[in-house]
Design a protein around this motif. Structure first.
Motif, PDB file in Angstrom:
ATOM      1  N   TYR A 146       3.830   0.614   8.302  1.00 52.54           N
ATOM      2  CA  TYR A 146       4.394   0.147   9.590  1.00 52.54           C
ATOM      3  C   TYR A 146       3.815  -0.242  10.512  1.00 52.54           C
ATOM      4  CZ  TYR A 146       8.444   0.477   6.012  1.00 52.54           C
ATOM      5  OH  TYR A 146       9.348   0.325   4.906  1.00 52.54           O
ATOM      6  N   CYS A 168      10.017   3.897  -1.383  1.00 54.22           N
ATOM      7  CA  CYS A 168      11.169   4.743  -1.246  1.00 54.22           C
ATOM      8  C   CYS A 168      12.465   4.056  -0.469  1.00 54.22           C
ATOM      9  CB  CYS A 168      11.081   6.279  -0.914  1.00 54.22           C
ATOM     10  SG  CYS A 168      10.323   7.117  -2.049  1.00 54.22           S
ATOM     11  N   HIS A 214      16.021   8.936   4.256  1.00 58.27           N
ATOM     12  CA  HIS A 214      14.896   8.317   4.250  1.00 58.27           C
ATOM     13  C   HIS A 214      14.471   7.403   5.304  1.00 58.27           C
ATOM     14  CE1 HIS A 214      10.878   7.800   2.357  1.00 58.27           C
ATOM     15  NE2 HIS A 214      11.175   6.493   2.729  1.00 58.27           N
ATOM     16  N   ASN A 250       6.827  12.734   7.222  1.00 60.46           N
ATOM     17  CA  ASN A 250       6.845  13.990   6.556  1.00 60.46           C
ATOM     18  C   ASN A 250       5.885  14.976   7.395  1.00 60.46           C
ATOM     19  OD1 ASN A 250       8.166  13.870   4.295  1.00 60.46           O
ATOM     20  ND2 ASN A 250       6.442  12.689   3.144  1.00 60.46           N
ATOM     21  N   ALA A 279      11.587  11.425   1.597  1.00 64.47           N
ATOM     22  CA  ALA A 279      10.808  11.449   0.370  1.00 64.47           C
ATOM     23  C   ALA A 279       9.922  12.587   0.718  1.00 64.47           C
ATOM     24  CB  ALA A 279      10.452  10.194  -0.328  1.00 64.47           C
ATOM     25  N   PRO A 280       9.872  13.591  -0.373  1.00 64.71           N
ATOM     26  CA  PRO A 280       8.766  14.879  -0.172  1.00 64.71           C
ATOM     27  C   PRO A 280       7.909  14.457  -1.109  1.00 64.71           C
ATOM     28  CG  PRO A 280      10.765  15.405  -1.309  1.00 64.71           C
ATOM     29  CD  PRO A 280      10.991  13.984  -0.898  1.00 64.71           C
ATOM     30  N   ARG A 281       6.979  13.217  -0.918  1.00 65.43           N
ATOM     31  CA  ARG A 281       6.176  12.616  -1.995  1.00 65.43           C
ATOM     32  C   ARG A 281       4.975  13.610  -2.362  1.00 65.43           C
ATOM     33  NH1 ARG A 281       5.837   7.032  -1.986  1.00 65.43           N
ATOM     34  NH2 ARG A 281       4.244   7.480  -3.739  1.00 65.43           N
ATOM     35  N   HIS A 282       4.809  14.494  -1.321  1.00 63.77           N
ATOM     36  CA  HIS A 282       3.740  15.531  -2.030  1.00 63.77           C
ATOM     37  C   HIS A 282       4.121  16.215  -3.246  1.00 63.77           C
ATOM     38  CE1 HIS A 282       6.613  17.826   0.447  1.00 63.77           C
ATOM     39  NE2 HIS A 282       6.371  18.617  -0.153  1.00 63.77           N
ATOM     40  N   LEU A 283       5.343  16.198  -3.609  1.00 67.44           N
ATOM     41  CA  LEU A 283       5.768  16.908  -4.880  1.00 67.44           C
ATOM     42  C   LEU A 283       5.373  16.008  -5.897  1.00 67.44           C
ATOM     43  CD1 LEU A 283       9.221  18.136  -3.992  1.00 67.44           C
ATOM     44  CD2 LEU A 283       7.368  19.551  -4.115  1.00 67.44           C
ATOM     45  N   PHE A 296      -3.172   6.415   6.732  1.00 68.52           N
ATOM     46  CA  PHE A 296      -2.582   4.935   6.527  1.00 68.52           C
ATOM     47  C   PHE A 296      -1.149   4.805   6.823  1.00 68.52           C
ATOM     48  CE2 PHE A 296      -0.621   1.163   4.556  1.00 68.52           C
ATOM     49  CZ  PHE A 296      -1.716   0.309   5.000  1.00 68.52           C
ATOM     50  N   GLY A 355       0.327   5.591   0.247  1.00 66.91           N
ATOM     51  CA  GLY A 355      -0.612   6.584   0.739  1.00 66.91           C
ATOM     52  C   GLY A 355      -0.763   7.780  -0.742  1.00 66.91           C
ATOM     53  N   TYR A 356       0.410   7.804  -1.177  1.00 65.27           N
ATOM     54  CA  TYR A 356       0.330   8.946  -2.314  1.00 65.27           C
ATOM     55  C   TYR A 356       0.031   8.328  -3.736  1.00 65.27           C
ATOM     56  CZ  TYR A 356       2.681  11.613   1.010  1.00 65.27           C
ATOM     57  OH  TYR A 356       3.159  12.222   2.394  1.00 65.27           O
ATOM     58  N   PHE A 416       0.989  -1.212  -0.169  1.00 70.16           N
ATOM     59  CA  PHE A 416       0.105   0.056  -0.087  1.00 70.16           C
ATOM     60  C   PHE A 416       1.029   1.129   0.146  1.00 70.16           C
ATOM     61  CE2 PHE A 416      -1.974   3.265   2.032  1.00 70.16           C
ATOM     62  CZ  PHE A 416      -3.023   3.570   1.755  1.00 70.16           C
ATOM     63  N   TYR A 433      -3.018  13.248   1.967  1.00 72.40           N
ATOM     64  CA  TYR A 433      -2.374  12.045   2.630  1.00 72.40           C
ATOM     65  C   TYR A 433      -1.146  12.695   2.982  1.00 72.40           C
ATOM     66  CZ  TYR A 433       0.386   7.909   3.716  1.00 72.40           C
ATOM     67  OH  TYR A 433       1.053   6.944   4.359  1.00 72.40           O
ATOM     68  N   VAL A 454       7.274  -2.985   2.812  1.00 69.36           N
ATOM     69  CA  VAL A 454       8.374  -2.111   2.629  1.00 69.36           C
ATOM     70  C   VAL A 454       8.013  -0.790   1.893  1.00 69.36           C
ATOM     71  CG1 VAL A 454       9.227  -3.290   0.325  1.00 69.36           C
ATOM     72  CG2 VAL A 454      10.722  -1.734   1.746  1.00 69.36           C
ATOM     73  N   GLU A 455       8.235   0.320   2.292  1.00 68.35           N
ATOM     74  CA  GLU A 455       7.612   1.513   1.680  1.00 68.35           C
ATOM     75  C   GLU A 455       8.498   1.828   0.414  1.00 68.35           C
ATOM     76  OE1 GLU A 455       7.397   5.596   0.675  1.00 68.35           O
ATOM     77  OE2 GLU A 455       8.977   4.896   1.688  1.00 68.35           O
TER      78      GLU A 455
END
Lengths: 305, 305
Positions: free
Chosen positions: B145, A293, B197, B294, A198-202, B142, A144-145, A142, B289, A290-291
């Motif tokens: 981990y 990134c 990270h 973050n 990780a600035p995944r909001h970008l 969500f 979130g982004y 899963f 999200y 595992v996420e």
């Protein structure tokens, strides 16, 4: 792992207030590193010189692999800039802790260097049609982004099957195109690399063009800038860029010979699984997750022939 | 944001191959920074000198806030080590890119410095009973981990309501206790801070004691070590530790006066929401999200009285 069992039995009665470690020992499993050691030559691919940039800094070389499936317009412009030596003599102008290092023209706002025959505006490629990406292998975890995540030709990817779009994810070391408010305001003259969490909001907000596959410490260890957003102030020392070249334009003898694990190879799925469920004896708890990134794609020096 | 709409209409026919940006403009919303500016003095708390460490490096001070709710045994031992000046003259021995910086006794394996009256073994506090943590505020997002995530007194937290356990999450800047295979092998003599990270697979595998609230760049920008796992080799320069002191043991005039936003204050929830759904004009896509690591907790210099 008799010791941790002993520990649990001995300690819990005394320390019930605070200790809940070591519910059961984990089976010993191959680590990601051990799996990588079993790889075959066919599990790796060399970097394509036509899609690899070398940024030469005083401390050494930063190698950036470009991902033309995801940003063909920006990458074409960046190649023009590199061919015409636009970046040579510019500098790293920004180093924001736990965010990005960014390079380009320190005088962009006053006496900007000419972009030559490169375009000043390039349409944003914040996501592209899924059909661009033939090599996506989904990661089951899963995220979130993004509705789906996975890897494509050695890059971390998010995608949305409903919108039929795909995009590169802002993991550590990913390289993107700085822009202003307008979506076409990023030409590739300003680039950045993620130097922290990780600035995944970008994601889907900016064009991502590739990732640093070697030399990331040269960017990550730069002193942080003292101004807002980590920009260097007038009196702070900037790191000069000696040159940026496409590997194809560099004599063979001066190239870096790196290989990236094929993310579509079955072994890479085993590497991910080894990170999802780490084994003992050091690990006491396996996340079964595992996420994106954290599932990095291995890079190695090409073996000598 | 008329411009990005114009962009979409003009560009899509020409660039259908690659451009899918800017489906709709985002409403302009207050950013996290703008919300923080509206905070009241009661939204902040000073650091507790009895639970704050100052690590003095040649480049300046690293301020570490300890979280005794989550690791009372390790923190008691670390306080003993600091009081007895154990860390003074030791060094940062490891700097692994995108993982951790780690400090302790460079001669631990050969001629180790005495731990004085501190314990050599401390039971692992990888997670603790939920009842330890009275200040948890759940974050609705969500997380892969942890069954639940949130913040507790300024720290990022995972928890498992079934097991009734809670633990500090390995976000950027979090400080943990190095250990060997045995769960009680970490005394606090070796500590590390996350410099990249979030390695969340370490959650519930190691004792986390707090986080760096100021000075993180001093650790993050250290040259990476040339040996396995980023340890420095014999010939590489290590950064010496001048001293580690509990703030309470430092004269008032020499203390750092920092405040942390109260994570249980409603304003902090607004700060998180502003990061979940960023507004225009720069942002074109809002993730709805925010990943736990973050959602950082603001720290500021205490206003002058």
């Amino acid at each position: 792992m008799a010791l941790s069992r002993t520990f649990r039995v001995l300690s819990l009665p005394l320390l019930a207030l605070s200790v809940t470690a070591s519910a059961a020992d984990l089976p010993v499993r191959k680590s990601a590193g051990e799996i990588i050691k079993t790889s075959q030559p066919s599990d790796w691919r060399p970097l394509d010189p036509a899609n690899t940039l070398y940024m030469e800094l005083p401390g050494g070389r930063v190698v950036i692999e470009l991902a033309p499936d995801f940003a063909p317009l920006a990458i074409a412009n960046i190649k023009t800039l590199a061919k015409e030596h636009y970046y040579d003599g510019l500098a790293v102008n920004r180093s924001q802790d736990n965010y990005v290092a960014q390079w380009g023209d320190p005088n962009a706002e006053t006496t900007p260097k000419s972009l030559g025959s490169a375009k000043a505006k390039v349409p944003g490629e914040f996501s592209v049609p899924m059909s661009n990406d033939k090599r996506f292998v989904r990661q089951k975890d899963f995220d979130g982004y993004a509705p789906q995540i996975g890897h494509s030709n050695g890059f971390p990817v998010g995608r949305d099957p409903k919108a039929k779009t795909t995009w590169l994810a802002h993991c550590y070391g990913m390289v993107g195109v700085g822009r202003d408010n307008n979506t076409d305001s990023g030409s590739g003259a300003e680039l950045y690399a993620v130097n922290g969490h990780a600035p995944r909001h970008l994601d889907r907000n900016i064009t991502v063009v590739g990732r640093v596959v070697a030399g990331m410490p040269l960017l990550a260890t730069l002193p942080r800038g003292g101004e807002t957003m980590g920009f260097y102030g007038a009196k702070e020392a900037r790191t000069p860029i000696i040159s940026v070249r496409l590997a194809a334009d560099v004599p063979e003898a001066e190239r870096s010979h790196l290989e990236v694990m094929r993310s579509e190879a079955p072994i890479y799925q085993a590497v991910i699984e080894a990170q999802r469920n780490r084994g003992g004896p050091w690990n006491k708890y396996a996340a079964n997750y595992v996420e994106l990134c954290n599932a990095t794609i291995p890079v190695r020096e090409a073996p000598k022939l």
